[in-house]
Design a protein around this motif. Structure first.
Motif, PDB file in Angstrom:
ATOM      1  N   MET A 164      27.902   4.293  15.080  1.00 36.64           N
ATOM      2  CA  MET A 164      27.754   2.927  15.560  1.00 36.64           C
ATOM      3  C   MET A 164      28.549   2.711  16.852  1.00 36.64           C
ATOM      4  SD  MET A 164      26.489  -0.048  15.466  1.00 36.64           S
ATOM      5  CE  MET A 164      25.613  -0.120  13.963  1.00 36.64           C
ATOM      6  N   LEU A 165      29.681   3.362  17.017  1.00 39.01           N
ATOM      7  CA  LEU A 165      30.433   3.175  18.259  1.00 39.01           C
ATOM      8  C   LEU A 165      29.613   3.598  19.474  1.00 39.01           C
ATOM      9  CD1 LEU A 165      34.117   4.147  17.393  1.00 39.01           C
ATOM     10  CD2 LEU A 165      33.196   1.895  17.942  1.00 39.01           C
ATOM     11  N   LYS A 166      28.727   4.579  19.310  1.00 37.52           N
ATOM     12  CA  LYS A 166      27.885   4.995  20.431  1.00 37.52           C
ATOM     13  C   LYS A 166      27.049   3.820  20.927  1.00 37.52           C
ATOM     14  CE  LYS A 166      24.261   8.204  21.854  1.00 37.52           C
ATOM     15  NZ  LYS A 166      24.048   7.394  23.020  1.00 37.52           N
ATOM     16  N   GLU A 167      26.379   3.094  20.014  1.00 39.27           N
ATOM     17  CA  GLU A 167      25.566   1.949  20.421  1.00 39.27           C
ATOM     18  C   GLU A 167      26.432   0.849  21.035  1.00 39.27           C
ATOM     19  OE1 GLU A 167      25.014   3.592  17.585  1.00 39.27           O
ATOM     20  OE2 GLU A 167      22.914   4.197  17.748  1.00 39.27           O
ATOM     21  N   ILE A 168      27.608   0.646  20.465  1.00 37.57           N
ATOM     22  CA  ILE A 168      28.513  -0.380  21.010  1.00 37.57           C
ATOM     23  C   ILE A 168      28.920  -0.019  22.436  1.00 37.57           C
ATOM     24  CG2 ILE A 168      30.821  -1.393  20.801  1.00 37.57           C
ATOM     25  CD1 ILE A 168      30.391  -1.235  17.712  1.00 37.57           C
ATOM     26  N   PHE A 169      29.305   1.243  22.653  1.00 38.70           N
ATOM     27  CA  PHE A 169      29.734   1.651  23.992  1.00 38.70           C
ATOM     28  C   PHE A 169      28.561   1.770  24.964  1.00 38.70           C
ATOM     29  CE2 PHE A 169      33.638   3.644  21.894  1.00 38.70           C
ATOM     30  CZ  PHE A 169      34.434   2.571  22.217  1.00 38.70           C
ATOM     31  N   ASP A 170      27.371   2.071  24.468  1.00 38.85           N
ATOM     32  CA  ASP A 170      26.198   2.201  25.337  1.00 38.85           C
ATOM     33  C   ASP A 170      25.550   0.856  25.664  1.00 38.85           C
ATOM     34  OD1 ASP A 170      26.542   4.922  25.399  1.00 38.85           O
ATOM     35  OD2 ASP A 170      24.850   5.386  24.081  1.00 38.85           O
ATOM     36  N   ARG A 171      25.889  -0.199  24.921  1.00 36.47           N
ATOM     37  CA  ARG A 171      25.284  -1.504  25.172  1.00 36.47           C
ATOM     38  C   ARG A 171      25.752  -2.040  26.520  1.00 36.47           C
ATOM     39  NH1 ARG A 171      25.561  -5.996  26.527  1.00 36.47           N
ATOM     40  NH2 ARG A 171      27.808  -5.938  26.483  1.00 36.47           N
ATOM     41  N   ARG A 172      24.792  -2.345  27.365  1.00 38.43           N
ATOM     42  CA  ARG A 172      25.070  -2.876  28.698  1.00 38.43           C
ATOM     43  C   ARG A 172      24.109  -4.024  28.963  1.00 38.43           C
ATOM     44  NH1 ARG A 172      29.333  -1.740  30.497  1.00 38.43           N
ATOM     45  NH2 ARG A 172      28.709  -1.702  32.627  1.00 38.43           N
ATOM     46  N   SER A 173      24.443  -4.889  29.883  1.00 42.87           N
ATOM     47  CA  SER A 173      23.509  -5.926  30.325  1.00 42.87           C
ATOM     48  C   SER A 173      22.578  -5.287  31.344  1.00 42.87           C
ATOM     49  CB  SER A 173      24.258  -7.105  30.933  1.00 42.87           C
ATOM     50  OG  SER A 173      24.991  -7.768  29.936  1.00 42.87           O
ATOM     51  N   VAL A 174      21.314  -5.138  30.968  1.00 38.28           N
ATOM     52  CA  VAL A 174      20.310  -4.485  31.800  1.00 38.28           C
ATOM     53  C   VAL A 174      19.443  -5.559  32.442  1.00 38.28           C
ATOM     54  CG1 VAL A 174      18.301  -2.946  31.767  1.00 38.28           C
ATOM     55  CG2 VAL A 174      20.323  -2.392  30.391  1.00 38.28           C
ATOM     56  N   ARG A 175      19.256  -5.458  33.747  1.00 39.66           N
ATOM     57  CA  ARG A 175      18.521  -6.490  34.480  1.00 39.66           C
ATOM     58  C   ARG A 175      17.325  -5.945  35.252  1.00 39.66           C
ATOM     59  NH1 ARG A 175      23.932  -7.738  34.457  1.00 39.66           N
ATOM     60  NH2 ARG A 175      24.424  -9.864  33.785  1.00 39.66           N
ATOM     61  N   SER A 176      16.904  -4.720  34.964  1.00 36.95           N
ATOM     62  CA  SER A 176      15.771  -4.124  35.655  1.00 36.95           C
ATOM     63  C   SER A 176      14.932  -3.345  34.646  1.00 36.95           C
ATOM     64  CB  SER A 176      16.277  -3.200  36.764  1.00 36.95           C
ATOM     65  OG  SER A 176      15.198  -2.673  37.488  1.00 36.95           O
ATOM     66  N   TYR A 177      13.623  -3.680  34.601  1.00 38.34           N
ATOM     67  CA  TYR A 177      12.736  -3.134  33.574  1.00 38.34           C
ATOM     68  C   TYR A 177      11.454  -2.594  34.188  1.00 38.34           C
ATOM     69  CZ  TYR A 177      15.780  -6.367  31.068  1.00 38.34           C
ATOM     70  OH  TYR A 177      16.876  -7.041  30.593  1.00 38.34           O
ATOM     71  N   THR A 178      10.836  -1.660  33.467  1.00 39.44           N
ATOM     72  CA  THR A 178       9.497  -1.212  33.830  1.00 39.44           C
ATOM     73  C   THR A 178       8.504  -2.249  33.304  1.00 39.44           C
ATOM     74  OG1 THR A 178       9.035  -0.001  31.784  1.00 39.44           O
ATOM     75  CG2 THR A 178      10.259   1.189  33.517  1.00 39.44           C
ATOM     76  N   ASP A 179       7.237  -2.070  33.611  1.00 41.51           N
ATOM     77  CA  ASP A 179       6.235  -3.001  33.093  1.00 41.51           C
ATOM     78  C   ASP A 179       5.663  -2.553  31.743  1.00 41.51           C
ATOM     79  OD1 ASP A 179       4.737  -0.883  33.991  1.00 41.51           O
ATOM     80  OD2 ASP A 179       3.497  -2.048  35.358  1.00 41.51           O
ATOM     81  N   GLU A 180       6.193  -1.475  31.182  1.00 36.84           N
ATOM     82  CA  GLU A 180       5.739  -1.001  29.868  1.00 36.84           C
ATOM     83  C   GLU A 180       6.065  -2.042  28.798  1.00 36.84           C
ATOM     84  OE1 GLU A 180       6.581   2.655  26.724  1.00 36.84           O
ATOM     85  OE2 GLU A 180       7.434   2.750  28.733  1.00 36.84           O
ATOM     86  N   PRO A 218      27.633   3.991  32.662  1.00 39.78           N
ATOM     87  CA  PRO A 218      28.418   4.102  31.428  1.00 39.78           C
ATOM     88  C   PRO A 218      29.581   3.104  31.401  1.00 39.78           C
ATOM     89  CG  PRO A 218      28.032   6.261  32.399  1.00 39.78           C
ATOM     90  CD  PRO A 218      27.571   5.229  33.397  1.00 39.78           C
ATOM     91  N   ARG A 219      29.869   2.625  30.212  1.00 33.88           N
ATOM     92  CA  ARG A 219      30.941   1.649  30.024  1.00 33.88           C
ATOM     93  C   ARG A 219      32.293   2.380  29.913  1.00 33.88           C
ATOM     94  NH1 ARG A 219      31.419  -3.480  28.100  1.00 33.88           N
ATOM     95  NH2 ARG A 219      29.220  -3.618  27.652  1.00 33.88           N
ATOM     96  N   VAL A 220      33.291   1.779  30.499  1.00 34.95           N
ATOM     97  CA  VAL A 220      34.668   2.229  30.324  1.00 34.95           C
ATOM     98  C   VAL A 220      35.203   1.495  29.094  1.00 34.95           C
ATOM     99  CG1 VAL A 220      36.973   2.244  31.363  1.00 34.95           C
ATOM    100  CG2 VAL A 220      34.941   2.587  32.796  1.00 34.95           C
ATOM    101  N   ASP A 221      35.904   2.193  28.240  1.00 33.82           N
ATOM    102  CA  ASP A 221      36.459   1.580  27.025  1.00 33.82           C
ATOM    103  C   ASP A 221      37.283   0.345  27.406  1.00 33.82           C
ATOM    104  OD1 ASP A 221      37.624   0.939  24.586  1.00 33.82           O
ATOM    105  OD2 ASP A 221      38.272   2.977  24.161  1.00 33.82           O
ATOM    106  N   GLN A 222      36.968  -0.792  26.790  1.00 37.83           N
ATOM    107  CA  GLN A 222      37.596  -2.072  27.111  1.00 37.83           C
ATOM    108  C   GLN A 222      38.862  -2.362  26.300  1.00 37.83           C
ATOM    109  OE1 GLN A 222      36.279  -4.315  29.453  1.00 37.83           O
ATOM    110  NE2 GLN A 222      34.774  -2.776  29.982  1.00 37.83           N
ATOM    111  N   TYR A 223      39.271  -1.439  25.437  1.00 38.18           N
ATOM    112  CA  TYR A 223      40.434  -1.684  24.578  1.00 38.18           C
ATOM    113  C   TYR A 223      41.676  -1.925  25.420  1.00 38.18           C
ATOM    114  CZ  TYR A 223      44.024  -1.140  21.055  1.00 38.18           C
ATOM    115  OH  TYR A 223      45.099  -1.358  20.222  1.00 38.18           O
ATOM    116  N   LYS A 224      42.410  -3.015  25.069  1.00 37.66           N
ATOM    117  CA  LYS A 224      43.674  -3.331  25.748  1.00 37.66           C
ATOM    118  C   LYS A 224      44.708  -3.656  24.678  1.00 37.66           C
ATOM    119  CE  LYS A 224      41.587  -5.056  30.008  1.00 37.66           C
ATOM    120  NZ  LYS A 224      40.240  -4.606  29.772  1.00 37.66           N
ATOM    121  N   ALA A 225      45.712  -2.836  24.585  1.00 34.29           N
ATOM    122  CA  ALA A 225      46.740  -3.004  23.557  1.00 34.29           C
ATOM    123  C   ALA A 225      47.420  -4.366  23.676  1.00 34.29           C
ATOM    124  CB  ALA A 225      47.770  -1.879  23.650  1.00 34.29           C
TER     125      ALA A 225
END
Length: 168
Positions: free
Chosen positions: A1-17, A153-160
């Motif tokens: 599940m961490l893979k999906e969390i880290f891979d989730r990004r705001s995407v603003r460009s799409y194909t017409d498929e 790719p997302r940089v880990d956002q964890y901040k102690a």
């Protein structure tokens, strides 16, 4: 599940498929299996694949240029008649949206979530243009589609410093 969390990004460009009906149904399954206060499940969904109606979303929210490319938009509303309380319905819908966004990643799609509530103009505009009843508060709209390019790719956002530990 961490893979999906880290891979989730705001995407603003799409194909017409197009996004398939089966994929959309899986996204909705993910959303509707989110936790909700008192299991009220106040979320309601408007699924939009009609090009003119997706363009209407962008017209109502001019900063949402990605809607001009997205083959799918989903409006998430909180049904106040079903909600445990109004405040909880905001949280419940946020959880449903996050589940949906994680399933978007799982399916190899891209998405961008835009908030609507609590801005009164947005609430009224979306009710009027998308047949949303007065008992529902449109919380957000999500542009979804097949991505034109791989997101950065997302940089880990964890901040102690954001964490307080209370130990014995």
């Amino acid at each position: 599940m961490l893979k999906e969390i880290f891979d989730r990004r705001s995407v603003r460009s799409y194909t017409d498929e197009p996004v398939s009906r089966e994929q959309i149904t899986e996204l909705l399954h993910a959303a509707m299996n989110a936790p909700s206060a008192r299991n009220a499940q106040p979320w309601r969904f408007v699924v939009i694949t009609a090009r003119a109606k997706i363009d209407k979303v962008q017209e109502l929210l001019p900063f949402n240029k990605m809607m001009l490319e997205a083959p799918l938009a989903i409006i998430v509303s909180a049904d106040q008649e079903a909600a445990a309380t109004e405040g909880h319905s905001y949280l419940d819908c946020g959880a449903a949206i996050e589940n949906l966004l994680l399933e978007v990643v799982n399916q190899g799609l891209g998405a961008c979530w835009c908030g609507l509530a609590p801005i009164e103009k947005n609430i009224l505009d979306f009710r009027a243009n998308f047949g949303i009843p007065d008992s529902q508060i449109p919380m957000g709209v999500i542009a979804i589609g097949h991505t034109n390019k791989a997101p950065t790719p997302r940089v880990d956002q964890y901040k102690a410093e954001y964490v307080t530990w209370i130990d014995d």
